[in-house]
Design a protein around this motif. Sequence first.
Motif, PDB file in Angstrom:
ATOM      1  N   GLN A   3       0.832  -1.202   0.000  1.00  0.00           N
ATOM      2  CA  GLN A   3       0.000   0.000   0.000  1.00  0.00           C
ATOM      3  C   GLN A   3       0.862   1.246   0.000  1.00  0.00           C
ATOM      4  O   GLN A   3       1.925   1.278   0.641  1.00  0.00           O
ATOM      5  N   LEU A   4       0.387   2.262  -0.699  1.00  0.00           N
ATOM      6  CA  LEU A   4       1.022   3.572  -0.691  1.00  0.00           C
ATOM      7  C   LEU A   4       0.007   4.566  -0.139  1.00  0.00           C
ATOM      8  O   LEU A   4      -1.112   4.659  -0.644  1.00  0.00           O
ATOM      9  N   SER A  21       4.002  13.584   1.496  1.00  0.00           N
ATOM     10  CA  SER A  21       4.638  12.356   1.957  1.00  0.00           C
ATOM     11  C   SER A  21       3.907  11.164   1.368  1.00  0.00           C
ATOM     12  O   SER A  21       2.700  11.208   1.144  1.00  0.00           O
ATOM     13  N   CYS A  22       4.655  10.101   1.143  1.00  0.00           N
ATOM     14  CA  CYS A  22       4.065   8.844   0.675  1.00  0.00           C
ATOM     15  C   CYS A  22       4.777   7.711   1.397  1.00  0.00           C
ATOM     16  O   CYS A  22       5.981   7.524   1.233  1.00  0.00           O
ATOM     17  N   ALA A  23       4.024   6.991   2.191  1.00  0.00           N
ATOM     18  CA  ALA A  23       4.578   5.877   2.945  1.00  0.00           C
ATOM     19  C   ALA A  23       4.178   4.561   2.299  1.00  0.00           C
ATOM     20  O   ALA A  23       2.985   4.302   2.085  1.00  0.00           O
ATOM     21  N   ALA A  24       5.167   3.747   1.996  1.00  0.00           N
ATOM     22  CA  ALA A  24       4.922   2.427   1.414  1.00  0.00           C
ATOM     23  C   ALA A  24       4.971   1.383   2.512  1.00  0.00           C
ATOM     24  O   ALA A  24       5.895   1.373   3.331  1.00  0.00           O
ATOM     25  N   SER A  25       3.974   0.506   2.528  1.00  0.00           N
ATOM     26  CA  SER A  25       3.929  -0.548   3.539  1.00  0.00           C
ATOM     27  C   SER A  25       3.613  -1.874   2.875  1.00  0.00           C
ATOM     28  O   SER A  25       3.077  -1.929   1.777  1.00  0.00           O
ATOM     29  N   THR A  77       9.592   5.764   2.880  1.00  0.00           N
ATOM     30  CA  THR A  77       8.770   6.956   2.711  1.00  0.00           C
ATOM     31  C   THR A  77       9.458   7.921   1.756  1.00  0.00           C
ATOM     32  O   THR A  77      10.654   8.149   1.863  1.00  0.00           O
ATOM     33  N   VAL A  78       8.677   8.455   0.849  1.00  0.00           N
ATOM     34  CA  VAL A  78       9.192   9.433  -0.102  1.00  0.00           C
ATOM     35  C   VAL A  78       8.495  10.759   0.143  1.00  0.00           C
ATOM     36  O   VAL A  78       7.316  10.802   0.494  1.00  0.00           O
ATOM     37  N   PHE A  79       9.251  11.835  -0.019  1.00  0.00           N
ATOM     38  CA  PHE A  79       8.723  13.176   0.186  1.00  0.00           C
ATOM     39  C   PHE A  79       8.846  13.978  -1.110  1.00  0.00           C
ATOM     40  O   PHE A  79       9.750  13.755  -1.908  1.00  0.00           O
ATOM     41  N   LEU A  80       7.939  14.897  -1.284  1.00  0.00           N
ATOM     42  CA  LEU A  80       8.035  15.858  -2.374  1.00  0.00           C
ATOM     43  C   LEU A  80       7.910  17.242  -1.758  1.00  0.00           C
ATOM     44  O   LEU A  80       6.827  17.621  -1.290  1.00  0.00           O
ATOM     45  N   THR A  81       9.015  17.969  -1.729  1.00  0.00           N
ATOM     46  CA  THR A  81       9.011  19.331  -1.218  1.00  0.00           C
ATOM     47  C   THR A  81       8.774  20.272  -2.382  1.00  0.00           C
ATOM     48  O   THR A  81       9.531  20.261  -3.353  1.00  0.00           O
ATOM     49  N   MET A  82       7.718  21.053  -2.266  1.00  0.00           N
ATOM     50  CA  MET A  82       7.308  21.925  -3.363  1.00  0.00           C
ATOM     51  C   MET A  82       7.403  23.375  -2.901  1.00  0.00           C
ATOM     52  O   MET A  82       6.737  23.770  -1.940  1.00  0.00           O
ATOM     53  N   ASN A  83       8.251  24.136  -3.572  1.00  0.00           N
ATOM     54  CA  ASN A  83       8.437  25.551  -3.256  1.00  0.00           C
ATOM     55  C   ASN A  83       7.967  26.425  -4.409  1.00  0.00           C
ATOM     56  O   ASN A  83       7.856  25.973  -5.545  1.00  0.00           O
ATOM     57  N   ASN A  96       3.758   6.767  -6.879  1.00  0.00           N
ATOM     58  CA  ASN A  96       3.884   5.537  -7.677  1.00  0.00           C
ATOM     59  C   ASN A  96       5.163   4.825  -7.260  1.00  0.00           C
ATOM     60  O   ASN A  96       6.208   5.468  -7.130  1.00  0.00           O
ATOM     61  N   ALA A  97       5.076   3.527  -7.064  1.00  0.00           N
ATOM     62  CA  ALA A  97       6.267   2.769  -6.676  1.00  0.00           C
ATOM     63  C   ALA A  97       6.379   1.502  -7.502  1.00  0.00           C
ATOM     64  O   ALA A  97       5.382   0.804  -7.727  1.00  0.00           O
TER      65      ALA A  97
END
Length: 121
Positions: A3-4, A21-25, A77-83, A96-97
């Motif tokens: 799951q994401l 944030s996106c946590a994969a389990s 966990t993947v992060f996307l920092t958007m400025n 997507n993984a």
Amino acid sequence: QVQLVESGGGLVKPGGSLRLSCAASGRISSINRISWYRQAPGKERELVASSASTGITNYGDSVKGRFTISIDNPKNTVFLTMNNLAPEDTAVYYCNAIVRRVGFIGEYTYWGQGTQVTVSS
């Protein structure tokens, strides 16, 4: 099963910042590539950023220099920092993984449920 789960979306003013944030389990052996895509109303889904297990990252042309993808490997966990967000960044953002699963052969692709990002004054 894998799951994401994404989080961190919301409403932000132009010029503002957000971090997704996106946590994969699940029974994940390895993550070969993890990416963020987005889809705006009436438009096709497009790649925002991706990070491969080799360490190579790629960004869509429209976000280069503003968005950063990063990974916490122990936590999957993947992060996307958007400025410097702009109204044209408004979209549903999807994680997507491409993973290898414990006890299975080959690669499997999974998508998160999406998180809405709205940039508006």
